[in-house]
Design a protein around this motif. Structure first.
Motif, PDB file in Angstrom:
ATOM      1  N   ALA A  39       7.749  35.562  53.941  1.00  0.00           N
ATOM      2  CA  ALA A  39       7.967  34.772  55.163  1.00  0.00           C
ATOM      3  C   ALA A  39       7.000  35.147  56.293  1.00  0.00           C
ATOM      4  O   ALA A  39       6.318  34.268  56.849  1.00  0.00           O
ATOM      5  CB  ALA A  39       9.417  34.875  55.617  1.00  0.00           C
ATOM      6  N   PRO A  40       6.877  36.431  56.668  1.00  0.00           N
ATOM      7  CA  PRO A  40       5.938  36.770  57.747  1.00  0.00           C
ATOM      8  C   PRO A  40       4.479  36.552  57.347  1.00  0.00           C
ATOM      9  O   PRO A  40       3.638  36.212  58.186  1.00  0.00           O
ATOM     10  CB  PRO A  40       6.216  38.256  58.026  1.00  0.00           C
ATOM     11  CG  PRO A  40       6.899  38.769  56.815  1.00  0.00           C
ATOM     12  CD  PRO A  40       7.653  37.620  56.227  1.00  0.00           C
ATOM     13  N   ILE A  41       4.168  36.725  56.064  1.00  0.00           N
ATOM     14  CA  ILE A  41       2.795  36.508  55.586  1.00  0.00           C
ATOM     15  C   ILE A  41       2.428  35.037  55.698  1.00  0.00           C
ATOM     16  O   ILE A  41       1.339  34.684  56.165  1.00  0.00           O
ATOM     17  CB  ILE A  41       2.653  37.014  54.138  1.00  0.00           C
ATOM     18  CG1 ILE A  41       2.598  38.542  54.151  1.00  0.00           C
ATOM     19  CG2 ILE A  41       1.412  36.446  53.456  1.00  0.00           C
ATOM     20  CD1 ILE A  41       2.740  39.187  52.824  1.00  0.00           C
ATOM     21  N   ASN A  42       3.337  34.168  55.269  1.00  0.00           N
ATOM     22  CA  ASN A  42       3.068  32.730  55.352  1.00  0.00           C
ATOM     23  C   ASN A  42       2.965  32.258  56.799  1.00  0.00           C
ATOM     24  O   ASN A  42       2.240  31.304  57.097  1.00  0.00           O
ATOM     25  CB  ASN A  42       4.150  31.949  54.603  1.00  0.00           C
ATOM     26  CG  ASN A  42       4.065  32.157  53.098  1.00  0.00           C
ATOM     27  OD1 ASN A  42       2.996  32.438  52.556  1.00  0.00           O
ATOM     28  ND2 ASN A  42       5.188  32.033  52.405  1.00  0.00           N
ATOM     29  N   SER A  43       3.672  32.931  57.708  1.00  0.00           N
ATOM     30  CA  SER A  43       3.554  32.600  59.135  1.00  0.00           C
ATOM     31  C   SER A  43       2.229  33.105  59.703  1.00  0.00           C
ATOM     32  O   SER A  43       1.647  32.476  60.587  1.00  0.00           O
ATOM     33  CB  SER A  43       4.714  33.220  59.925  1.00  0.00           C
ATOM     34  OG  SER A  43       5.937  32.671  59.521  1.00  0.00           O
ATOM     35  N   PHE A  44       1.786  34.235  59.197  1.00  0.00           N
ATOM     36  CA  PHE A  44       0.536  34.850  59.671  1.00  0.00           C
ATOM     37  C   PHE A  44      -0.683  34.050  59.231  1.00  0.00           C
ATOM     38  O   PHE A  44      -1.590  33.780  60.021  1.00  0.00           O
ATOM     39  CB  PHE A  44       0.466  36.279  59.134  1.00  0.00           C
ATOM     40  CG  PHE A  44      -0.810  37.015  59.415  1.00  0.00           C
ATOM     41  CD1 PHE A  44      -1.196  37.293  60.720  1.00  0.00           C
ATOM     42  CD2 PHE A  44      -1.618  37.450  58.376  1.00  0.00           C
ATOM     43  CE1 PHE A  44      -2.376  37.979  60.975  1.00  0.00           C
ATOM     44  CE2 PHE A  44      -2.791  38.142  58.624  1.00  0.00           C
ATOM     45  CZ  PHE A  44      -3.175  38.407  59.931  1.00  0.00           C
ATOM     46  N   LEU A  45      -0.704  33.643  57.961  1.00  0.00           N
ATOM     47  CA  LEU A  45      -1.824  32.858  57.440  1.00  0.00           C
ATOM     48  C   LEU A  45      -1.770  31.444  58.007  1.00  0.00           C
ATOM     49  O   LEU A  45      -0.701  30.871  58.173  1.00  0.00           O
ATOM     50  CB  LEU A  45      -1.768  32.810  55.914  1.00  0.00           C
ATOM     51  CG  LEU A  45      -1.937  34.155  55.181  1.00  0.00           C
ATOM     52  CD1 LEU A  45      -1.623  33.988  53.705  1.00  0.00           C
ATOM     53  CD2 LEU A  45      -3.340  34.713  55.372  1.00  0.00           C
ATOM     54  N   GLN A  46      -2.935  30.875  58.281  1.00  0.00           N
ATOM     55  CA  GLN A  46      -2.981  29.533  58.873  1.00  0.00           C
ATOM     56  C   GLN A  46      -2.995  28.414  57.838  1.00  0.00           C
ATOM     57  O   GLN A  46      -2.982  27.237  58.194  1.00  0.00           O
ATOM     58  CB  GLN A  46      -4.192  29.422  59.806  1.00  0.00           C
ATOM     59  CG  GLN A  46      -4.067  30.287  61.054  1.00  0.00           C
ATOM     60  CD  GLN A  46      -5.177  30.032  62.065  1.00  0.00           C
ATOM     61  OE1 GLN A  46      -5.884  29.026  61.992  1.00  0.00           O
ATOM     62  NE2 GLN A  46      -5.327  30.943  63.013  1.00  0.00           N
ATOM     63  N   CYS A  47      -3.030  28.765  56.558  1.00  0.00           N
ATOM     64  CA  CYS A  47      -2.952  27.746  55.507  1.00  0.00           C
ATOM     65  C   CYS A  47      -2.421  28.360  54.222  1.00  0.00           C
ATOM     66  O   CYS A  47      -2.465  29.577  54.044  1.00  0.00           O
ATOM     67  CB  CYS A  47      -4.326  27.106  55.257  1.00  0.00           C
ATOM     68  SG  CYS A  47      -5.491  28.213  54.422  1.00  0.00           S
ATOM     69  N   GLU A  48      -1.921  27.509  53.344  1.00  0.00           N
ATOM     70  CA  GLU A  48      -1.522  27.935  52.004  1.00  0.00           C
ATOM     71  C   GLU A  48      -2.713  27.823  51.061  1.00  0.00           C
ATOM     72  O   GLU A  48      -3.658  27.067  51.311  1.00  0.00           O
ATOM     73  CB  GLU A  48      -0.403  27.039  51.468  1.00  0.00           C
ATOM     74  CG  GLU A  48       0.980  27.352  51.978  1.00  0.00           C
ATOM     75  CD  GLU A  48       2.035  26.557  51.228  1.00  0.00           C
ATOM     76  OE1 GLU A  48       2.080  26.650  49.977  1.00  0.00           O
ATOM     77  OE2 GLU A  48       2.806  25.843  51.881  1.00  0.00           O
ATOM     78  N   THR A  49      -2.646  28.553  49.964  1.00  0.00           N
ATOM     79  CA  THR A  49      -3.639  28.389  48.911  1.00  0.00           C
ATOM     80  C   THR A  49      -3.551  26.971  48.354  1.00  0.00           C
ATOM     81  O   THR A  49      -2.464  26.512  48.007  1.00  0.00           O
ATOM     82  CB  THR A  49      -3.384  29.409  47.781  1.00  0.00           C
ATOM     83  OG1 THR A  49      -3.766  30.709  48.235  1.00  0.00           O
ATOM     84  CG2 THR A  49      -4.187  29.071  46.537  1.00  0.00           C
ATOM     85  N   PRO A  50      -4.670  26.248  48.270  1.00  0.00           N
ATOM     86  CA  PRO A  50      -4.642  24.869  47.757  1.00  0.00           C
ATOM     87  C   PRO A  50      -4.240  24.813  46.281  1.00  0.00           C
ATOM     88  O   PRO A  50      -4.541  25.730  45.503  1.00  0.00           O
ATOM     89  CB  PRO A  50      -6.085  24.396  47.935  1.00  0.00           C
ATOM     90  CG  PRO A  50      -6.707  25.354  48.899  1.00  0.00           C
ATOM     91  CD  PRO A  50      -6.011  26.652  48.696  1.00  0.00           C
ATOM     92  N   GLU A  51      -3.564  23.735  45.906  1.00  0.00           N
ATOM     93  CA  GLU A  51      -3.139  23.543  44.525  1.00  0.00           C
ATOM     94  C   GLU A  51      -4.332  23.514  43.573  1.00  0.00           C
ATOM     95  O   GLU A  51      -4.219  23.947  42.425  1.00  0.00           O
ATOM     96  CB  GLU A  51      -2.334  22.248  44.386  1.00  0.00           C
ATOM     97  CG  GLU A  51      -0.928  22.323  44.958  1.00  0.00           C
ATOM     98  CD  GLU A  51      -0.046  23.341  44.243  1.00  0.00           C
ATOM     99  OE1 GLU A  51      -0.173  23.486  43.002  1.00  0.00           O
ATOM    100  OE2 GLU A  51       0.763  24.005  44.931  1.00  0.00           O
ATOM    101  N   LEU A  52      -5.478  23.013  44.049  1.00  0.00           N
ATOM    102  CA  LEU A  52      -6.659  22.948  43.187  1.00  0.00           C
ATOM    103  C   LEU A  52      -7.119  24.343  42.771  1.00  0.00           C
ATOM    104  O   LEU A  52      -7.614  24.536  41.658  1.00  0.00           O
ATOM    105  CB  LEU A  52      -7.797  22.201  43.893  1.00  0.00           C
ATOM    106  CG  LEU A  52      -7.647  20.678  43.976  1.00  0.00           C
ATOM    107  CD1 LEU A  52      -8.735  20.085  44.869  1.00  0.00           C
ATOM    108  CD2 LEU A  52      -7.698  20.054  42.585  1.00  0.00           C
ATOM    109  N   TRP A  53      -6.968  25.323  43.674  1.00  0.00           N
ATOM    110  CA  TRP A  53      -7.324  26.700  43.305  1.00  0.00           C
ATOM    111  C   TRP A  53      -6.350  27.224  42.253  1.00  0.00           C
ATOM    112  O   TRP A  53      -6.753  27.855  41.277  1.00  0.00           O
ATOM    113  CB  TRP A  53      -7.315  27.620  44.536  1.00  0.00           C
ATOM    114  CG  TRP A  53      -7.793  29.010  44.194  1.00  0.00           C
ATOM    115  CD1 TRP A  53      -9.074  29.468  44.250  1.00  0.00           C
ATOM    116  CD2 TRP A  53      -6.987  30.102  43.716  1.00  0.00           C
ATOM    117  NE1 TRP A  53      -9.126  30.792  43.823  1.00  0.00           N
ATOM    118  CE2 TRP A  53      -7.856  31.201  43.501  1.00  0.00           C
ATOM    119  CE3 TRP A  53      -5.629  30.261  43.447  1.00  0.00           C
ATOM    120  CZ2 TRP A  53      -7.409  32.428  43.020  1.00  0.00           C
ATOM    121  CZ3 TRP A  53      -5.171  31.495  42.971  1.00  0.00           C
ATOM    122  CH2 TRP A  53      -6.060  32.560  42.759  1.00  0.00           C
ATOM    123  N   ILE A  54      -5.063  26.948  42.440  1.00  0.00           N
ATOM    124  CA  ILE A  54      -4.049  27.401  41.473  1.00  0.00           C
ATOM    125  C   ILE A  54      -4.303  26.765  40.107  1.00  0.00           C
ATOM    126  O   ILE A  54      -4.208  27.440  39.073  1.00  0.00           O
ATOM    127  CB  ILE A  54      -2.635  27.068  41.984  1.00  0.00           C
ATOM    128  CG1 ILE A  54      -2.352  27.815  43.296  1.00  0.00           C
ATOM    129  CG2 ILE A  54      -1.576  27.439  40.936  1.00  0.00           C
ATOM    130  CD1 ILE A  54      -1.107  27.355  44.028  1.00  0.00           C
TER     131      ILE A  54
END
Length: 255
Positions: free
Chosen positions: A11-26
């Motif tokens: 939760a705090p990590i996702n708030s800290f980062l300004q974006c999620e890893t894109p699905e294309l990378w996954i």
């Protein structure tokens, strides 16, 4: 580690980062042919994290004699990667660094930096050894790979004067650790159970590492670092979301 604990850590990590890893990378990371590059790059990232923490101690917290001794202590781990020298199974017995081995720092923040970085170094080198174990299990051989643009893309924005340069490096360290944590969690459901369990096991320490970096950065800075954190967050997000020809653990959108 159950799902509620994982969600609490993220939760705090996702708030800290300004974006999620894109699905294309996954999608690219899930491909079996990319397992080797992911494991090798992860291995190198763990060593680089330890090297970066060691550099901070040597540059900002100890005298030249102690700095040289610390450099010598890290050599067996570097020799394995850069010179293909040594037996990786012997490295587990060489990860004996303790705070007691390093003289007290005379700088105002030096001892706190030493205390946090020594713990980080030990954990990163333990993870380094664990990745070597997994590579051995999976029959993945180490091969030299080029570094991706990620860390360099942030480091080029570091200020040239102190203590601002140190503060910037610590903020960048926080983003690298946080993004690693987020990607471990993203990858875990898409790999086999052995590797997925390993990625999940890393979440707790990686989550603490990013917080340690931020706490140190604010302790050292004479000003509030909120805006500087946002600045680097924007650069980090751009590197993650923009097209990238080079697929690595911290690369952008595969192009």
């Amino acid at each position: 580690m159950n799902n509620s604990i994982i969600e609490e850590l993220l939760a705090p990590i996702n708030s800290f980062l300004q974006c999620e890893t894109p699905e294309l990378w996954i999608d690219e990371a899930k491909k079996s042919e990319n397992l080797q590059v992911l494991l090798v790059d992860h291995l190198v990232c763990e060593l680089k994290a330890a090297q970066s923490a060691m550099f901070l101690i040597r540059k900002y917290a100890v005298d030249k004699e102690s700095a040289a001794a610390l450099l010598e202590w890290l050599k067996p781990f570097e020799a394995l990667i850069y010179k293909r020298d040594g037996n990786w199974r012997e490295l587990a017995d060489k990860n004996k660094l303790t705070k007691a081995m390093i003289p007290k720092s005379n700088t105002a923040y030096g001892q706190d930096l030493i205390d946090k970085m020594v713990m980080l170094i030990k954990e990163e080198l333990h993870h380094f050894y664990q990745v070597l174990e997994i590579m051995d299990e999976y029959g993945v051989e180490y091969q030299s790979i080029t570094p991706c643009r990620y860390a360099k893309g942030m480091l080029r924005h570091v200020k040239s004067y102190e203590p601002d340069a140190l503060v910037d490096k610590l903020i960048i360290g926080a983003y690298i650790e946080a993004r690693s944590c987020e990607r471990f969690a993203k990858l875990a459901p898409h790999v086999d159970e052995r590797l997925g369990d390993f990625y999940i096991s890393l979440l707790r320490s990686e989550a603490r590492h990013y917080q340690d970096y931020l706490l140190l950065a604010q302790e050292i800075s004479e000003l509030d670092i909120t805006e500087r954190i946002k600045f680097f967050g924007g650069i980090e997000a751009e590197l993650i979301l923009s097209p990238d020809k080079d697929f690595k653990f911290h690369s952008g959108v595969p192009s």
